[in-house]
Design a protein around this motif. Structure first.
Motif, PDB file in Angstrom:
ATOM      1  N   ALA A 551       0.823  -1.223   0.000  1.00  0.00           N
ATOM      2  CA  ALA A 551       0.000   0.000   0.000  1.00  0.00           C
ATOM      3  C   ALA A 551       0.853   1.267   0.000  1.00  0.00           C
ATOM      4  O   ALA A 551       0.559   2.218  -0.729  1.00  0.00           O
ATOM      5  CB  ALA A 551      -0.937  -0.016   1.205  1.00  0.00           C
ATOM      6  N   LEU A 552       1.925   1.286   0.790  1.00  0.00           N
ATOM      7  CA  LEU A 552       2.731   2.510   0.861  1.00  0.00           C
ATOM      8  C   LEU A 552       3.434   2.773  -0.483  1.00  0.00           C
ATOM      9  O   LEU A 552       3.370   3.882  -1.021  1.00  0.00           O
ATOM     10  CB  LEU A 552       3.759   2.408   1.996  1.00  0.00           C
ATOM     11  CG  LEU A 552       4.617   3.658   2.187  1.00  0.00           C
ATOM     12  CD1 LEU A 552       3.770   4.863   2.593  1.00  0.00           C
ATOM     13  CD2 LEU A 552       5.697   3.410   3.252  1.00  0.00           C
ATOM     14  N   SER A 553       4.070   1.742  -1.050  1.00  0.00           N
ATOM     15  CA  SER A 553       4.728   1.931  -2.354  1.00  0.00           C
ATOM     16  C   SER A 553       3.708   2.347  -3.399  1.00  0.00           C
ATOM     17  O   SER A 553       3.963   3.207  -4.248  1.00  0.00           O
ATOM     18  CB  SER A 553       5.369   0.636  -2.853  1.00  0.00           C
ATOM     19  OG  SER A 553       6.150   0.041  -1.877  1.00  0.00           O
ATOM     20  N   ARG A 554       2.532   1.726  -3.330  1.00  0.00           N
ATOM     21  CA  ARG A 554       1.500   2.003  -4.332  1.00  0.00           C
ATOM     22  C   ARG A 554       1.029   3.454  -4.292  1.00  0.00           C
ATOM     23  O   ARG A 554       0.565   3.987  -5.296  1.00  0.00           O
ATOM     24  CB  ARG A 554       0.309   1.070  -4.123  1.00  0.00           C
ATOM     25  CG  ARG A 554       0.421  -0.250  -4.866  1.00  0.00           C
ATOM     26  CD  ARG A 554       0.376  -0.008  -6.368  1.00  0.00           C
ATOM     27  NE  ARG A 554       0.396  -1.252  -7.110  1.00  0.00           N
ATOM     28  CZ  ARG A 554      -0.525  -1.615  -8.001  1.00  0.00           C
ATOM     29  NH1 ARG A 554      -1.547  -0.839  -8.271  1.00  0.00           N
ATOM     30  NH2 ARG A 554      -0.399  -2.745  -8.659  1.00  0.00           N
ATOM     31  N   MET A 555       1.107   4.096  -3.120  1.00  0.00           N
ATOM     32  CA  MET A 555       0.680   5.506  -3.073  1.00  0.00           C
ATOM     33  C   MET A 555       1.547   6.324  -4.028  1.00  0.00           C
ATOM     34  O   MET A 555       1.046   7.185  -4.750  1.00  0.00           O
ATOM     35  CB  MET A 555       0.805   6.054  -1.659  1.00  0.00           C
ATOM     36  CG  MET A 555      -0.167   5.377  -0.721  1.00  0.00           C
ATOM     37  SD  MET A 555      -0.728   6.427   0.616  1.00  0.00           S
ATOM     38  CE  MET A 555       0.762   6.815   1.447  1.00  0.00           C
ATOM     39  N   TYR A 556       2.848   6.051  -4.039  1.00  0.00           N
ATOM     40  CA  TYR A 556       3.747   6.798  -4.937  1.00  0.00           C
ATOM     41  C   TYR A 556       3.538   6.371  -6.385  1.00  0.00           C
ATOM     42  O   TYR A 556       3.500   7.187  -7.291  1.00  0.00           O
ATOM     43  CB  TYR A 556       5.207   6.588  -4.528  1.00  0.00           C
ATOM     44  CG  TYR A 556       5.498   7.150  -3.162  1.00  0.00           C
ATOM     45  CD1 TYR A 556       5.685   8.514  -2.992  1.00  0.00           C
ATOM     46  CD2 TYR A 556       5.539   6.317  -2.045  1.00  0.00           C
ATOM     47  CE1 TYR A 556       5.921   9.045  -1.730  1.00  0.00           C
ATOM     48  CE2 TYR A 556       5.771   6.837  -0.785  1.00  0.00           C
ATOM     49  CZ  TYR A 556       5.961   8.197  -0.626  1.00  0.00           C
ATOM     50  OH  TYR A 556       6.179   8.716   0.623  1.00  0.00           O
ATOM     51  N   ILE A 557       3.408   5.064  -6.582  1.00  0.00           N
ATOM     52  CA  ILE A 557       3.273   4.539  -7.950  1.00  0.00           C
ATOM     53  C   ILE A 557       1.968   5.035  -8.584  1.00  0.00           C
ATOM     54  O   ILE A 557       1.956   5.540  -9.708  1.00  0.00           O
ATOM     55  CB  ILE A 557       3.326   2.990  -7.937  1.00  0.00           C
ATOM     56  CG1 ILE A 557       4.706   2.515  -7.458  1.00  0.00           C
ATOM     57  CG2 ILE A 557       3.001   2.418  -9.312  1.00  0.00           C
ATOM     58  CD1 ILE A 557       4.788   1.025  -7.160  1.00  0.00           C
TER      59      ILE A 557
END
Ligand code: GLA
Length: 632
Positions: A551-557
């Motif tokens: 979820a955290l990486s996906r916020m940037y992606i």
């Protein structure tokens, strides 16, 4: 709306204006791009003044001693006549001469947007949305005809640009560069916004001020790549999300690309986008025409958000097509992270049953259903069912899934071959490789030569058979390595052309599939989002955004991706915790809160869910369905 007066061309969209003219030396001079202007009276105030010759600059000709092409905003720059910035076009003639000087010949303005029939993907729009200006330029020595096309899309404030060159010189010309679009701006006080990354870290937004010299945002990997997405923005200083000047540009292409952003010694900015000249070369015989991919351009005075909204509107209306355009996309469950290669019909049906019970609408069977594929070392190319895992076959599985009220989807990776496969044994020369060396593997696999029609025919036949038999409603089209050893073993063209011809082959194949299976929802994928671009979206309305589902990486992606692409194009799944890529733990709410800003799916073993988590997911699915049209 487009009009012309005294060879000054004014292109209006609802909120923007773009102005160019034919100047005194017959070059196309760029005058203005920005907020819509009400009148073009006294437009001469914008003409370049060139009142004095500067030092060692080259004057265009003796009649215009103070006019140097190096310091004018131009629409499309040649080479060798005084403009020392990055050229839009580069070629060599039979004797090696490279000077290119294209001058205005004629123009026409038409309603709508004509198709190019170039074999490349293109946007579309009818007479109510679009007007097109076609300007023809002829190279000074005659024989080379350059067509620049500008189509205005009123409602989305987008201008689509195209360029094509025809050779009537009587000799062969080698084309090294044909930019899709050039935009010269009179200032250089901009920040460049790019979307950079790698596998599992796609499209992180970077912002940096322009500096003198050339910045190149490109891919030489054979795909549009996650290294540098072809979508870029230029924002005036102090522009933020919601206000300030923002120019955006993207390319309708899925292979190698390059964006050159140059600040000239005189403080002007040039943006070029198109095929990557580092890996492109094309032999243009006399009588032939070459088309560059389309490029799209937007401007907004409402900051990056304004420009993004323009792109979203444009993509939803004029790139996405077929029966899934504006159609709400089903919530899916994908078995990949739940089972990887290790599944049986029983495990799949157990997963499917839990998914159906939670309200999920589409079951996707990922990698491992074909040939003798138990890991990633074998079977790519053998598109027949793995009867060890699925003894009753795909048709029977699909029937059972349909019986649960869900759609049935299937993974495939058509562009690839494993050496351990029947296909490779039958056709070793279909693999992309050079005759005198061993090709380099990527994920233990190799590319198929899509420049060859017989290869495309074979793929079309074998995959169509499976999709028909299994009554497939959804296809995930994967592509899990970058290019190497570029060479066609039966090529009747020069090998330098391989990469672009591969893309033309891929587009031809995808077109055949979407024509033959108009009801199928296609999702493209390339080890996640390593080929997320407008070219793929012309055939497949959604793309798997990243293999990284944390979820955290996906916020940037997802935030980076959303700058250029609409949420309805971005596949986003809730997966397990700890996450399989980052090992980070996050709660089920956070995972859903991020994944819901995309086309929602679940990629975890739902059959093992307990109490509260199961209830949360049930509620998430109900909530998403309620607000789906807003999210998508
Ligand atoms: C790629 C895709 C994944 C999955 C695997 C299967 O990595 O991005 O989603 O389909 O291939 O091998």
């Amino acid at each position: 709306m487009i009009h012309e007066k005294d060879l000054v061309f004014t292109l209006h969209t609802t909120w923007t204006s773009y102005i160019l003219r034919v100047n005194e030396t017959n070059h196309l001079e760029h005058l203005y791009y920005g907020r819509r202007i009400r009148t073009t009276d006294h437009i001469e105030a914008l003409f370049d003044k060139h009142t004095i010759p500067t030092g060692n600059a080259v004057a265009y000709d003796e009649e215009h001693p103070t006019l140097t092409l190096d310091n004018i905003c131009l629409e499309y720059s040649g080479y060798g006549k005084g403009d020392h910035r990055e050229p839009a076009i580069l070629f060599s003639r039979a004797q090696g001469d490279r000077v290119a000087d294209f001058l205005y010949k004629e123009h026409r303005i038409i309603k709508g947007k004509p198709r190019s029939f170039s074999g490349l993907p293109e946007s579309y729009g009818d007479k109510t949305h679009c007007t097109t200006l076609i300007i023809v330029l002829i190279e000074k020595s005659g024989g080379l005809r350059l067509e620049l096309t500008y189509t205005t899309f009123d409602g989305s404030d987008v201008i689509v640009r195209r360029s094509a060159i025809t050779n009537d010189t009587g000799e062969t010309v080698v084309l090294q560069r044909l930019a899709s679009l050039q935009l010269d701006l009179p200032r250089s006080t901009y920040d460049l916004v790019t979307f950079d990354g790698a596998w599992a870290r796609e499209r992180y937004r970077s912002v940096f001020p322009l500096r003198p010299g050339v910045h190149v945002n490109d891919s030489k990997s054979g795909t549009s790549s996650s290294r540098h997405n072809p979508c870029v923005f230029l924002t005036a200083r102090k522009t933020n999300e919601n206000q300030g000047d923002c120019y955006g540009c993207n390319l309708v292409y899925s292979g190698d690309h390059a964006q050159f952003i140059e600040v000239s010694p005189y403080g002007k900015t040039r943006l070029l986008t198109g095929l990557n000249p580092a890996t492109f070369s094309w032999q243009l015989h006399s009588g032939e025409k070459f088309h560059a991919p389309e490029a799209i351009l937007t401007y907004s005075h409402e900051g990056l958000n304004g420009a993004s909204r323009n792109f979203h509107r444009f993509i939803n209306n004029h790139i996405i097509r077929g029966s899934w355009k504006y159609h709400q996309r089903p919530i899916l469950v994908n078995n990949w992270e739940a089972t990887y290669f290790n599944f049986s019909e029983h495990t799949l049906l157990t997963l499917a049953k839990s998914a159906a019970d939670l309200g999920i609408e589409l079951f996707v069977l990922d990698d491992g259903w074909f040939g003798s594929r138990d890991d990633d070392t074998t079977s790519l190319g053998d598109w027949t069912v793995n009867t060890k895992k699925l003894p009753d076959g795909l048709a029977s599985l699909s029937k059972k899934i349909h019986g649960m009220g869900m759609l049935f989807g299937l993974w495939c990776e058509p562009e690839m071959v494993s050496r351990k496969s029947q296909l490779y044994r039958a056709h070793p020369d279909w693999m992309v490789s050079l005759p005198d060396r061993n090709p380099s593997p990527g994920r233990n696999q190799y590319l198929l030569d899509l420049t060859r029609k017989e290869v495309r025919d074979h793929l079309f036949e074998s995959l169509s058979t499976v999709w028909r038999l299994a009554e497939v409603d959804y296809v995930k089209w994967d592509m899990n390595r970058t290019f190497s050893d570029m060479h066609g073993n039966a090529a009747s063209y020069r090998q330098e052309e391989f990469l672009h011809r591969y893309m033309l082959g891929l587009y031809d194949l995808m077109q055949r599939f979407v024509d033959a299976f108009p009801h199928i929802l296609f999702e493209s994928c390339a080890s996640g989002g390593n080929r997320f671009d407008l070219g793929m979206l012309c055939y497949m309305p959604q793309t798997w955004t990243s293999d990284n589902t944390d979820a955290l990486s996906r916020m940037y992606i997802q935030e980076g991706t959303s700058c250029g692409y609409p949420l309805s194009a971005m596949g986003a799944h809730v997966s397990d915790s700890p996450n399989h890529q980052t090992l980070r733990q996050s709660n089920i709410e956070s995972r859903f809160n991020v994944a819901s800003f995309g086309v929602l799916g679940y990629e975890m073993d739902l059959s093992r869910l307990q109490g509260q988590e199961k209830e949360s997911i049930r509620q998430q699915i109900a909530f998403y369905k309620l607000h789906r049209s807003l999210f998508q």
